[in-house]
Scaffold this motif. Structure first.
Motif, PDB file in Angstrom:
ATOM      1  N   TRP A 128      -9.861  -5.208  47.246  1.00 14.84           N
ATOM      2  CA  TRP A 128      -8.935  -4.363  46.499  1.00 14.84           C
ATOM      3  C   TRP A 128      -8.863  -2.916  46.975  1.00 14.84           C
ATOM      4  O   TRP A 128      -8.257  -2.078  46.320  1.00 14.84           O
ATOM      5  CB  TRP A 128      -9.211  -4.382  44.989  1.00 14.84           C
ATOM      6  CG  TRP A 128      -9.128  -5.756  44.387  1.00 14.84           C
ATOM      7  CD1 TRP A 128     -10.073  -6.362  43.627  1.00 14.84           C
ATOM      8  CD2 TRP A 128      -8.053  -6.685  44.522  1.00 14.84           C
ATOM      9  NE1 TRP A 128      -9.668  -7.629  43.262  1.00 14.84           N
ATOM     10  CE2 TRP A 128      -8.413  -7.849  43.801  1.00 14.84           C
ATOM     11  CE3 TRP A 128      -6.817  -6.679  45.162  1.00 14.84           C
ATOM     12  CZ2 TRP A 128      -7.603  -8.975  43.706  1.00 14.84           C
ATOM     13  CZ3 TRP A 128      -5.998  -7.799  45.087  1.00 14.84           C
ATOM     14  CH2 TRP A 128      -6.388  -8.928  44.363  1.00 14.84           C
ATOM     15  N   VAL A 129      -9.468  -2.591  48.119  1.00 14.84           N
ATOM     16  CA  VAL A 129      -9.235  -1.259  48.676  1.00 14.84           C
ATOM     17  C   VAL A 129      -7.876  -1.255  49.370  1.00 14.84           C
ATOM     18  O   VAL A 129      -7.348  -2.297  49.775  1.00 14.84           O
ATOM     19  CB  VAL A 129     -10.348  -0.837  49.663  1.00 14.84           C
ATOM     20  CG1 VAL A 129     -11.691  -0.795  48.968  1.00 14.84           C
ATOM     21  CG2 VAL A 129     -10.374  -1.733  50.887  1.00 14.84           C
ATOM     22  N   ARG A 130      -7.309  -0.084  49.499  1.00 19.44           N
ATOM     23  CA  ARG A 130      -5.974   0.046  50.068  1.00 19.44           C
ATOM     24  C   ARG A 130      -5.991   0.003  51.593  1.00 19.44           C
ATOM     25  O   ARG A 130      -6.937   0.451  52.238  1.00 19.44           O
ATOM     26  CB  ARG A 130      -5.333   1.353  49.598  1.00 19.44           C
ATOM     27  CG  ARG A 130      -4.973   1.366  48.122  1.00 19.44           C
ATOM     28  CD  ARG A 130      -4.547   2.758  47.678  1.00 19.44           C
ATOM     29  NE  ARG A 130      -3.460   3.279  48.499  1.00 19.44           N
ATOM     30  CZ  ARG A 130      -2.983   4.517  48.409  1.00 19.44           C
ATOM     31  NH1 ARG A 130      -3.527   5.374  47.563  1.00 19.44           N
ATOM     32  NH2 ARG A 130      -1.987   4.918  49.180  1.00 19.44           N
ATOM     33  N   VAL A 131      -4.900  -0.527  52.147  1.00 19.26           N
ATOM     34  CA  VAL A 131      -4.635  -0.462  53.578  1.00 19.26           C
ATOM     35  C   VAL A 131      -3.834   0.815  53.827  1.00 19.26           C
ATOM     36  O   VAL A 131      -2.854   1.088  53.129  1.00 19.26           O
ATOM     37  CB  VAL A 131      -3.872  -1.705  54.057  1.00 19.26           C
ATOM     38  CG1 VAL A 131      -3.496  -1.580  55.536  1.00 19.26           C
ATOM     39  CG2 VAL A 131      -4.720  -2.960  53.841  1.00 19.26           C
ATOM     40  N   VAL A 132      -4.275   1.613  54.811  1.00 20.92           N
ATOM     41  CA  VAL A 132      -3.677   2.918  55.085  1.00 20.92           C
ATOM     42  C   VAL A 132      -3.580   3.135  56.588  1.00 20.92           C
ATOM     43  O   VAL A 132      -4.108   2.349  57.380  1.00 20.92           O
ATOM     44  CB  VAL A 132      -4.516   4.058  54.455  1.00 20.92           C
ATOM     45  CG1 VAL A 132      -4.499   3.968  52.935  1.00 20.92           C
ATOM     46  CG2 VAL A 132      -5.961   4.015  54.980  1.00 20.92           C
ATOM     47  N   LEU A 133      -2.918   4.209  56.971  1.00 21.56           N
ATOM     48  CA  LEU A 133      -2.920   4.636  58.370  1.00 21.56           C
ATOM     49  C   LEU A 133      -4.004   5.682  58.582  1.00 21.56           C
ATOM     50  O   LEU A 133      -4.201   6.564  57.737  1.00 21.56           O
ATOM     51  CB  LEU A 133      -1.563   5.222  58.767  1.00 21.56           C
ATOM     52  CG  LEU A 133      -0.361   4.283  58.752  1.00 21.56           C
ATOM     53  CD1 LEU A 133       0.850   5.005  59.325  1.00 21.56           C
ATOM     54  CD2 LEU A 133      -0.628   3.000  59.518  1.00 21.56           C
ATOM     55  N   GLU A 134      -4.675   5.589  59.737  1.00 21.60           N
ATOM     56  CA  GLU A 134      -5.762   6.514  60.071  1.00 21.60           C
ATOM     57  C   GLU A 134      -5.707   6.844  61.558  1.00 21.60           C
ATOM     58  O   GLU A 134      -5.152   6.060  62.339  1.00 21.60           O
ATOM     59  CB  GLU A 134      -7.122   5.865  59.788  1.00 21.60           C
ATOM     60  CG  GLU A 134      -7.312   5.347  58.383  1.00 21.60           C
ATOM     61  CD  GLU A 134      -8.584   4.515  58.257  1.00 21.60           C
ATOM     62  OE1 GLU A 134      -9.204   4.570  57.184  1.00 21.60           O
ATOM     63  OE2 GLU A 134      -8.950   3.824  59.228  1.00 21.60           O
ATOM     64  N   CYS A 177      -3.351   4.256  63.485  1.00 20.10           N
ATOM     65  CA  CYS A 177      -3.806   2.870  63.390  1.00 20.10           C
ATOM     66  C   CYS A 177      -3.803   2.375  61.946  1.00 20.10           C
ATOM     67  O   CYS A 177      -4.076   3.130  61.002  1.00 20.10           O
ATOM     68  CB  CYS A 177      -5.213   2.735  63.964  1.00 20.10           C
ATOM     69  SG  CYS A 177      -5.231   2.474  65.763  1.00 20.10           S
ATOM     70  N   VAL A 178      -3.514   1.098  61.791  1.00 16.90           N
ATOM     71  CA  VAL A 178      -3.620   0.443  60.487  1.00 16.90           C
ATOM     72  C   VAL A 178      -5.099   0.208  60.198  1.00 16.90           C
ATOM     73  O   VAL A 178      -5.815  -0.388  61.005  1.00 16.90           O
ATOM     74  CB  VAL A 178      -2.854  -0.891  60.476  1.00 16.90           C
ATOM     75  CG1 VAL A 178      -3.017  -1.587  59.129  1.00 16.90           C
ATOM     76  CG2 VAL A 178      -1.378  -0.661  60.798  1.00 16.90           C
ATOM     77  N   GLY A 179      -5.559   0.702  59.047  1.00 17.78           N
ATOM     78  CA  GLY A 179      -6.966   0.554  58.677  1.00 17.78           C
ATOM     79  C   GLY A 179      -7.096   0.314  57.184  1.00 17.78           C
ATOM     80  O   GLY A 179      -6.098   0.260  56.456  1.00 17.78           O
ATOM     81  N   ALA A 180      -8.312   0.158  56.732  1.00 19.03           N
ATOM     82  CA  ALA A 180      -8.589  -0.031  55.310  1.00 19.03           C
ATOM     83  C   ALA A 180      -9.558   1.043  54.849  1.00 19.03           C
ATOM     84  O   ALA A 180     -10.325   1.596  55.653  1.00 19.03           O
ATOM     85  CB  ALA A 180      -9.171  -1.413  55.053  1.00 19.03           C
TER      86      ALA A 180
END
Length: 324
Positions: free
Chosen positions: A221-227, A212-215
């Motif tokens: 300014w936090v990164r968007v990542v996969l989780e 899932c796409v998450g933050a």
């Protein structure tokens, strides 16, 4: 008195039907074995078992997220097996697009098993509740969608709702890079790492990584990542704020690229051009590819399809009597 009782019965029936429709999507399904009169459910420890059917239970609902992957609606994990051999257990696992133990297919109208392998969903052997893999093709390996005569693949997702996320101002597309980083780069719609898909009204997965796409937090300014997907995580719930502004649901934190001279997609409170996204090679917003049936319990947000709103308005007259 009899007429009053009849009307009350009809009202209660309509309430139950309406609650079922609102809570679960029309592409969700319950897996049913007619011979055993049992339904598949998720139990403790991510075990996939069979038990008494309860179509209102979230733990009994499943959904195709690709042509070969099935997730549990309640746990947002993929249905997999503990190995490619007979009598191993079927369990939930973090989705892996390349794992042969998570790729399923319908062998015929009711026989369901691992793709390319003579190993089928089976329940009733060895006096245990677990669903196992079995080479047999008898009645205990036969499954259909509960309360229908349809096979499980009739609700399969064929990939037509995948999309590529595009920023027109930057002329960049969102992609998945090393370490499950969500970044922006040159657009290549043939690259699997640039394809995304809605799997619920608020969750988006990477097609290539089945995550899932998450933050990394609820701050700027936090990164968007996969989780690994988490149905209750506020950092994985997304919405369209308007036609092109896309961000976390209920928070003024938006997808953004172009700041700080780095390739990563970040969260930002700004609403300018660098926070504006659409589907590549279209003028559609990202939510236009969201499945209208993926609304969750208690959600009042309408999908991109006007017919859903009309339906809700028609149902509201009944629904107000159901909330007692």
């Amino acid at each position: 008195m009899k007429r009053s009782s009849y009307h009350l019965f009809v009202l209660l029936f309509l309430c139950m039907a309406l609650q079922y429709t609102i809570q679960f999507g029309s592409r969700d399904f319950v897996i049913y074995n007619k011979d055993q009169d049992k339904c598949v459910l998720v139990s403790e420890g991510n075990a996939v078992q069979a038990g008494d059917c309860d179509p209102t239970a979230n733990t009994q609902h499943f959904r195709w997220i690709s042509s070969s992957h099935v997730i549990s609606v309640s746990h947002q994990l993929c249905v997999g097996a503990q190995g490619l051999e007979e009598w191993v257990r079927v369990v939930l696992e973090p989705c892996n697009d390349h794992s042969p133990t998570q790729m399923w297919e319908c062998k015929n109208e009711t026989l369901f098993g691992l793709k390319g392998h003579n190993l089928h969903f089976n329940y009733g052997k060895r006096n245990q509740p677990n669903v196992l893999l079995h080479t047999g093709t008898g009645l205990w390996s036969r499954w259909q969608i509960y309360r229908t005569k349809e096979n499980l693949c009739s609700h399969r997702h064929e990939g037509s709702r995948d999309f590529v996320i595009y920023n027109k101002d930057q002329d960049k597309c969102v992609l998945v890079s090393e370490g499950n980083a969500v970044q922006a780069g040159d657009c290549d719609p043939t690259a699997n790492t640039q394809h995304f898909r809605w799997i619920s009204s608020s969750h988006v997965i990477s097609v290539s990584h089945q995550l899932c796409v998450g933050a990394q937090g609820l701050e700027e300014w936090v990164r968007v990542v996969l989780e690994p997907c988490n149905d209750h995580s506020p950092t994985q719930m997304w919405e369209c704020k308007d036609e092109t502004l896309f961000g976390l649901k209920g928070h003024p934190l938006h997808f953004n690229y172009g700041k700080r001279n780095q390739p990563n997609v970040l969260l930002h409170t700004g609403t300018g051009l660098w926070s504006r996204w659409q589907i590549y090679r279209t003028k559609e917003n990202l939510c236009s590819h969201r499945h209208e049936e993926t609304r969750t319990e208690g959600t009042t947000e309408a999908s991109a399809t006007p017919e859903v709103t009309d339906k809700e308005e028609k149902q509201s007259g009944i629904w107000r009597y159901c909330v007692l």
